[in-house]
Design a protein around this motif. Structure first.
Motif, short mmCIF file in Angstrom:
data_model
loop_
_atom_site.label_atom_id
_atom_site.label_comp_id
_atom_site.label_asym_id
_atom_site.label_seq_id
_atom_site.Cartn_x
_atom_site.Cartn_y
_atom_site.Cartn_z
N LEU A 258 32.64 13.48 -50.18
CA LEU A 258 33.72 13.93 -51.06
C LEU A 258 35.08 13.86 -50.38
CD1 LEU A 258 31.94 17.00 -52.68
CD2 LEU A 258 32.55 14.87 -53.81
N ASP A 259 35.06 13.87 -49.03
CA ASP A 259 36.33 13.86 -48.30
C ASP A 259 36.80 12.48 -47.91
OD1 ASP A 259 36.43 16.55 -48.49
OD2 ASP A 259 35.63 16.96 -46.49
N VAL A 260 36.04 11.45 -48.25
CA VAL A 260 36.51 10.10 -47.94
C VAL A 260 37.82 9.88 -48.67
CG1 VAL A 260 36.03 7.64 -48.18
CG2 VAL A 260 34.18 9.22 -47.67
N PRO A 261 38.88 9.52 -47.94
CA PRO A 261 40.17 9.42 -48.61
C PRO A 261 40.22 8.28 -49.64
CG PRO A 261 40.32 8.61 -46.36
CD PRO A 261 38.95 9.20 -46.51
N VAL A 262 40.99 8.48 -50.66
CA VAL A 262 41.23 7.44 -51.65
C VAL A 262 42.55 6.80 -51.27
CG1 VAL A 262 41.60 6.98 -54.08
CG2 VAL A 262 39.98 8.72 -53.39
N ASP A 263 42.51 5.59 -50.75
CA ASP A 263 43.74 4.95 -50.26
C ASP A 263 44.55 4.34 -51.38
OD1 ASP A 263 42.81 5.57 -47.78
OD2 ASP A 263 41.88 3.62 -47.44
N VAL A 264 43.84 3.68 -52.27
CA VAL A 264 44.55 2.94 -53.31
C VAL A 264 44.61 3.79 -54.57
CG1 VAL A 264 44.55 0.84 -54.68
CG2 VAL A 264 43.77 0.77 -52.31
N VAL A 265 45.78 4.32 -54.86
CA VAL A 265 45.91 5.13 -56.08
C VAL A 265 47.09 4.61 -56.90
CG1 VAL A 265 44.89 7.32 -55.37
CG2 VAL A 265 47.20 6.79 -54.68
N ASP A 266 47.05 4.85 -58.20
CA ASP A 266 48.18 4.47 -59.05
C ASP A 266 49.40 5.29 -58.64
OD1 ASP A 266 46.65 2.74 -60.43
OD2 ASP A 266 46.42 3.97 -62.23
#
Lengths: 635, 631
Positions: B351-359
């Motif tokens: 759950l803590d894996v970062p989301v790098d590509v976001v709108d």
């Protein structure tokens, strides 16, 4: 371990389901339901399982005897307790108090302690030997299953899903294995407890005895019904869960496709849909389980309430003593647990029946391909291979896959086989190691019909490099030596060199010790094919087959492999299937196969001159795209 | 390469072969964590929170349930001492006690029902919620995470680990009941008679101590049984999956012996575990016996001496029978907790894996009417710090143009393609689609306008039509058929047993790799995007299918901007422009004839006569003249 679990919590049924569910991602098929429907056939299955367990007669005997003794000892406990109460209460000793009563209490206490210890020891022995018989039976079944699976022919493996076989070998086998300890032993235990117990109670006091036992039929019935219904829904739940895990697995495996199409929403809705279906059933199962547990508990307590009421009045009337009442009440507590577990016993019977039916069906299968009674080892002398009017039809197929195939090849010769997809090329070469048996005609090596040769000698004489061969999760070295695990290092390295794989392996940090396969380093298609070629080079077959085994290898590397293998090729017959004409142009003989027949044959030049199908394929492959290449070279 | 000793090698083929194993040793994950980790508990609690009412209800219910359980022996005691006392017996007292008993068991029934249904339902919900949270998070995490993580590993988070959280929640509520029961029994016994209570209870710590010593080695034995089980099962699964290879290499006998070893190890481990489990039985029975004997001797004498009511003695005997249950389940609960903490840790990690590509906050939707151009402006990009895969790349693809990207393995072609779709964000520079920086566009709209065909044509379980339509659920059957016809897949689809409704096996296993490619082409055609990014498959396909694929490619690229990672010479030559990449730098660009005339890297690679540039061994590429000195 199992008794620890069974005793420790209510509702273990679901966690068992989860444990097994985790192991069996492949869905249970309709096979399971079909088998579930025919419990009637179970009887012979039970007999057979019992016979299997009787292969350990001493352990079985110890288990059964221990169960008897433990159950009987357990029946003593309420009586002793009741007697102690009466002794203390002055009923037995006539209310005198004094040393005699004191002594009587000591005797009862020590008897009780001894009974308890003995009961514990015999229960331990019952459980341990029960499990031991189960595990030993399981061990024997596992070996029998493994052996059978390894020997069953390709036509069997073509029809049966690998996932189903794995389920059969893990879960179904488990169901059969557990039958002794969870089914048969429980029958003994329950019969003694309920049978002897009922006799003791009823002979003491008819009404009170009947009341104490009144919860037994209800609980027994509820528990059985619930377990069966949990079992049936469990199958469905497993199916739904396996759909769900497939959705997740494919999503994660194909995450690039998902992202490429910006289909996350679509995937989430697929997930939610499957998830909701599984959750709904999971909730239903919770309800089945829970309403049952509470109802069983309630019926037991209600019976206890009645016993207390009626018994209390009897005590007041002086018909029975307080101790007798206490012994009735404690007796009920003792009876409670095994009666509640009756459902597990019923379940164990149902499971053993359906699992056993499936498992034995497989174990009883005749091996369609095995050594003939008069089979002899194949003796290779000249190394001449002959197909004589061979025909073959797959089981259940409407039309023959091969018909009237004849050709001959001598040691050192290479036969090229080419033709459109599905024309029967692979089938043709699969007949040689007898993965399938011919329907008509014969295949001979040095005049010996291969169906009269021992399978072992035949398969050692025939090497096959498949298009997609299986990599085992072990070192590269062990994979190359798979067909000859006694091979020395130099030999393995030489094989890898010839297959143009040595440089790649040498470049890996762990070299030949690198683990490949499912959980190891993944190899590209071309590397796998090269490894598979190396595998065959460790052997010394009289006939070597390359079944489209260079499809993923580029032309340049293939060229080098071919020249490295020249020295091997002269000692044997070589059959080469390939889509790439450059791979078989130099063959001594080329067979063009179409619809299971050899429609053209000859050398490359002859076939080109013939101007038939081979020629057309050649023209297709020599595309205009190659022309500039030649001009570039010329310039 | 010398063949001298080949035939005179004498190998001893008796005994266990030195180079053979079956199955593999699976690295087991850490099963037990610390018993309590507040960080993880807080994390998981946020998923329990929505159900806190239900949890509270079930805790109350479990308390009520436990109290009624505790009350029953007391009621029996009261009935005996006050309802059946020989002197001045009072039937009405008995009746009242019975009435009380009836009420108690009704409450008991209700409480047990409420507790079990509520906690069961909440635990199932928690399981599914956690799974969904992880799954939907994985839809957004960076691809670099997905690249380096095995699917199997994630699956065990989504299946095994959530299960142990469910088990934990279910048993924790029960543990509350167990704790209350334990203290309740202690309290009641001491209250009924302090001296007898103390004497009887003295057996309790013994069991605690015994279990404390028993648990660690027992756990090892249980784990051993579990591990050898999965090893043996792994070997079985391998035998089944690889049976064709096993038979063609005649390994049955060798494998059987090796499997026998594993199965036998498994048997021994199970017997050992059974010993550990069963040894507790006589210990508990002995302690129970001692406690009961104490009550009989000490309690009995007190009753004889009128110092104790007989009902109290009976109540004591009843409590003793329930005595050890809570201790047993509480010590088991300790393992459940440890397991849950380890699982919770792993779930939190996902759950803590970062989301790098976001709108971006001002992201706009890419319009369908954009021109379809693609431009790389001084793009630098890499996966690991200081190791750029693309170095300052600039090029522009005009609307409708087809550009082939070629270059040896590791030249950065695939990374460049991934950037067009914003699978990753660039380090420096810009990627423009239709004139917009991809970081200013919504990812969904970008996905709608950029279709991708990957090298490995991934198909989902389901029918052919579902696969071609994929997420364009509004596409009609006609659309699908038209697309299949356009790429030349229609004929073979119609030959399948149920045509377009034929079920595909896992990953399309019942199709050839060429057919799978054609289906993925049709899928891209249905997606109908302005820009097509295509990674050509390298596998050698039979000439018949290959011809279809080449034709389909032309259809697919018609009227679209095409970026193709090309492997086949025909494809490369057919492109409007060829961009040659090497080591992340663009070294040449132009059409085939121009590049051949230039006699640079492209011409040299081309002349090496490899079917694909990817196959050229590194040493040859390196030998193909250093870039700077080419001219």
């Amino acid at each position: 371990m199992s008794s620890e679990k069974a005793e420790s919590a209510k509702g273990r049924a679901t966690s068992f389901a989860k444990i097994s569910g985790r192991r069996s991602s492949p869905a249970k098929t309709s096979l399971e339901h079909a088998a579930d429907a025919q419990w009637g056939r179970g009887l012979s299955t039970f007999v057979r399982i019992s016979r299997l367990t009787l292969r350990h007669p001493w352990q079985v005997a110890i288990t059964i005897v221990s169960t008897f003794i433990a159950a009987t000892l357990q029946l003593f406990i309420p009586r002793l307790l009741g007697r102690a109460v009466d002794q203390a209460h002055g009923v037995v000793s006539g209310g005198s108090g004094g040393a005699a009563a004191q002594n009587a209490l000591w005797v009862t206490a020590i008897t009780l302690l001894v009974v308890s210890i003995l009961r514990g020891l015999f229960t331990m022995s019952q459980n341990y030997y029960g499990e031991s018989v189960g595990h030993r039976t399981g061990y024997e079944l596992r070996l029998a299953f493994y052996e059978k699976i390894q020997r069953l022919s390709f036509s069997f493996h073509d029809k049966v899903h690998t996932g189903d076989l794995i389920t059969l070998g893990m879960l179904d086998l488990e169901g059969v294995r557990m039958f002794f300890s969870t089914g048969l032993v429980r029958v003994v235990l329950l019969s003694v407890l309920v049978g002897v117990g009922a006799y003791l109670l009823i002979s003491t006091d008819l009404v009170l005895g009947l009341l104490s036992l009144s919860f037994v039929p209800f609980v027994a019935w509820r528990s059985s019904v619930t377990n069966i219904s949990l079992r049936l829904t469990w199958n469905t739940l497993q199916e739904r869960l396996s759909v769900l895990s497939r959705v997740m697995e494919e999503n994660l495996g194909g995450i690039r496709v998902v992202r490429a199409f910006a289909a996350q929403e679509h995937e989430l809705s697929k997930f939610d849909h499957s998830s909701a279906e599984a959750l709904e059933l999971a909730h239903k199962r919770v309800n089945i389980r829970v309403s049952n547990t509470s109802a069983m508990n309630f019926s037991f307590l209600a019976a206890m309430c009645l016993v207390l009421w009626v018994g209390g009045n009897k005590v007041i009337d002086g018909e029975i003593s307080v101790g007798t009442l206490a012994s009735f009440l404690t007796f009920m507590t003792i009876l409670q647990m095994p009666v509640r577990q009756l459902g597990l016993m019923v379940n164990s019977f149902a499971r053993a029946s359906s699992c056993g039916t499936r498992l034995f069906e497989l174990l009883d299968l005749e091996l369609p391909i095995k050594d003939a009674p008069d089979a002899k080892d194949l003796v290779v002398t000249d190394g001449t291979l002959r197909f004589d009017n061979v025909s073959f039809t797959y089981e259940g197929a409407g039309h023959p896959t091969l018909s009237g195939v004849s050709f001959e090849a001598r040691r050192g010769e290479t036969v090229g086989i080419v033709g459109p997809p599905g024309s029967g090329k692979s089938t043709l070469v699969h007949l040689l190691p007898r993965f399938y048996d011919v329907d008509g005609g014969s295949i001979t090596i040095d005049g010996q019909d291969i169906s009269k040769a021992t399978l072992q000698s035949l398969r050692r004489a025939v090497g096959l490099v498949q298009q997609d061969s299986f990599l085992f999760t072990t070192s590269i070295e062990n994979n190359i030596a798979y067909g000859n695990p006694w091979a020395r290092e130099q030999r393995i390295e030489r094989a890898a060199e010839s297959a143009q794989l040595h440089n790649y392996i040498a470049g890996l940090p762990a070299g030949y010790g690198t683990i490949v396969g499912e959980r190891g380093v993944s190899l590209s298609g071309g590397q796998r094919q090269r490894l598979s070629i190396a595998r065959s080079l460790v052997l010394k077959p009289a006939v070597m087959i390359f079944d489209d085994s260079t499809a993923a290898i580029d032309a340049g590397t293939e060229q080098r492999i071919r020249s490295a293998m020249k020295r091997f090729a002269k000692d044997r017959v070589n059959l080469v299937i390939s889509h790439r004409l450059s791979s078989l142009m130099h063959a001594d003989q080329i067979l063009f196969v179409e619809d299971g027949r050899i429609v053209e044959r000859g050398t490359h030049e002859e076939l080109l001159a013939m101007g038939g199908r081979y020629r057309a394929l050649y023209d297709l492959q020599v595309r205009p795209g190659d022309e500039p290449l030649q001009t570039a070279e010329a310039s | 390469m010398s063949a001298a000793t080949d035939s005179d090698e004498i190998e001893n083929t008796s005994g266990r072969p030195p180079k053979a194993v079956v199955g593999s040793h699976r690295e087991e994950e850490e099963v037990f964590g610390a018993a309590y980790d507040p960080r993880i508990v807080r994390r998981i609690w946020s998923y329990v929170r929505p159900y806190r009412m239900q949890v509270a209800i079930s805790v109350v219910a479990v308390l009520v349930f436990t109290l009624t359980q505790l009350a029953i022996p007391l009621l029996i005691r009261y009935a005996i001492d006050n309802g059946m006392a020989t002197n001045g017996s009072n039937r009405s007292t008995l009746t009242w006690v019975i009435a009380g008993f009836a009420v108690t068991i009704l409450i008991n029934y209700a409480a047990s029902y409420v507790q079990e249904t509520t906690v069961g339902a909440v635990a199932e919900n928690l399981l599914f919620d956690l799974r969904r949270a992880m799954f939907s998070h994985l839809q957004r995490v960076s691809l670099s995470f997905m690249d380096k993580t095995e699917v199997g590993r994630l699956m065990s988070r989504l299946q095994g680990d959530v299960n142990s959280m469910q088990e934990f929640l279910e048993t924790s509520v029960m543990s509350v009941g167990d704790i209350v029961l334990l203290f309740g029994i202690v309290g009641v016994l001491l209250f009924l008679d302090l001296r007898l209570g103390l004497l009887t209870l003295s057996t309790m710590p013994i069991l605690f101590i015994v279990r404390l010593f028993w648990l660690p080695p027992a756990k090892v034995a249980f784990m051993g049984a579990h591990e050898t089980n999965s090893t043996a099962n792994g070997a079985l699964a391998e035998g089944i999956n690889g049976v064709r290879t096993v038979q063609s290499l005649d390994r049955q006998r060798v494998n059987f012996d090796l499997y026998d070893d594993k199965a036998h190890t498994n048997l021994r481990a199970h017997l050992r575990a059974a010993k550990f489990a069963q040894v507790m039985v006589p210990i508990v029975d002995t302690l129970t016996g001692i406690a009961m004997a104490t009550v009989i001797v000490v309690g009995g004498s007190m009753v004889l001496g009128q110092a104790l009511d007989v009902g109290v003695m009976v109540a004591f005997l009843f409590y003793i029978q329930r005595f050890f249950d809570p201790i047993r389940s509480l010590t088991m609960q300790y393992s459940v907790m440890q397991r849950a903490m380890a699982s919770g840790q792993r779930i939190s990690e996902v759950l803590d894996v970062p989301v790098d590509v976001v709108d971006g906050p001002n992201a706009i939707a890419l319009s369908r009417d954009m021109d379809g151009s693609v431009e790389f402006k001084n793009v630098t990009f890499g996966y690991r710090k200081n190791q750029p895969v693309l170095k300052n790349i600039s090029f522009k693809v005009k609307p409708g143009e087809t550009v082939a990207l070629v270059g040896p393995t590791g030249s950065g072609k695939t990374s460049a393609m991934a950037l067009v779709h914003r699978f990753y964000d660039v380090w420096e520079g810009q990627v423009l689609v239709g004139g917009h920086d991809v970081r200013e566009l919504t990812q969904d709209s970008l996905g709608d306008q950029v279709a991708m065909v990957l090298q490995d044509s991934f198909l989902f379980t389901g029918s052919v039509i579902e696969n071609i339509r994929y997420h364009k659920t509004q596409a009609t059957r006609e659309d699908v058929v038209a697309a299949a016809k356009a790429v030349g897949a229609h004929d073979f689809i119609m030959r399948l047993p149920d045509g377009y409704d034929s079920k595909l096996e896992q990953r399309g296993g019942n199709l050839s790799s060429g057919q799978r490619q054609l289906i993925s082409f049709a899928r891209a055609l249905v997606a109908d995007a302005k820009i097509l990014v295509l990674d050509e498959a390298t596998a050698n396909i039979d000439s018949y299918t290959e011809m279809l694929i080449q034709k389909a490619l032309v259809t697919l690229l018609q009227g679209r901007t095409g970026l193709v990672i090309a492997h086949r010479l025909a494809t490369i030559r057919g492109a409007d422009r060829i961009i040659v990449l090497q080591n992340g730098e663009m070294v040449e660009s132009g059409n085939h004839d121009q590049l051949m005339a230039k006699k640079g890297l492209y011409a040299r690679l081309y002349n090496m006569n490899y079917s694909s540039f990817d196959d050229i061994p590194d040493e040859l590429v390196a030998g193909a003249a250093p870039i700077g000195k080419a001219t």
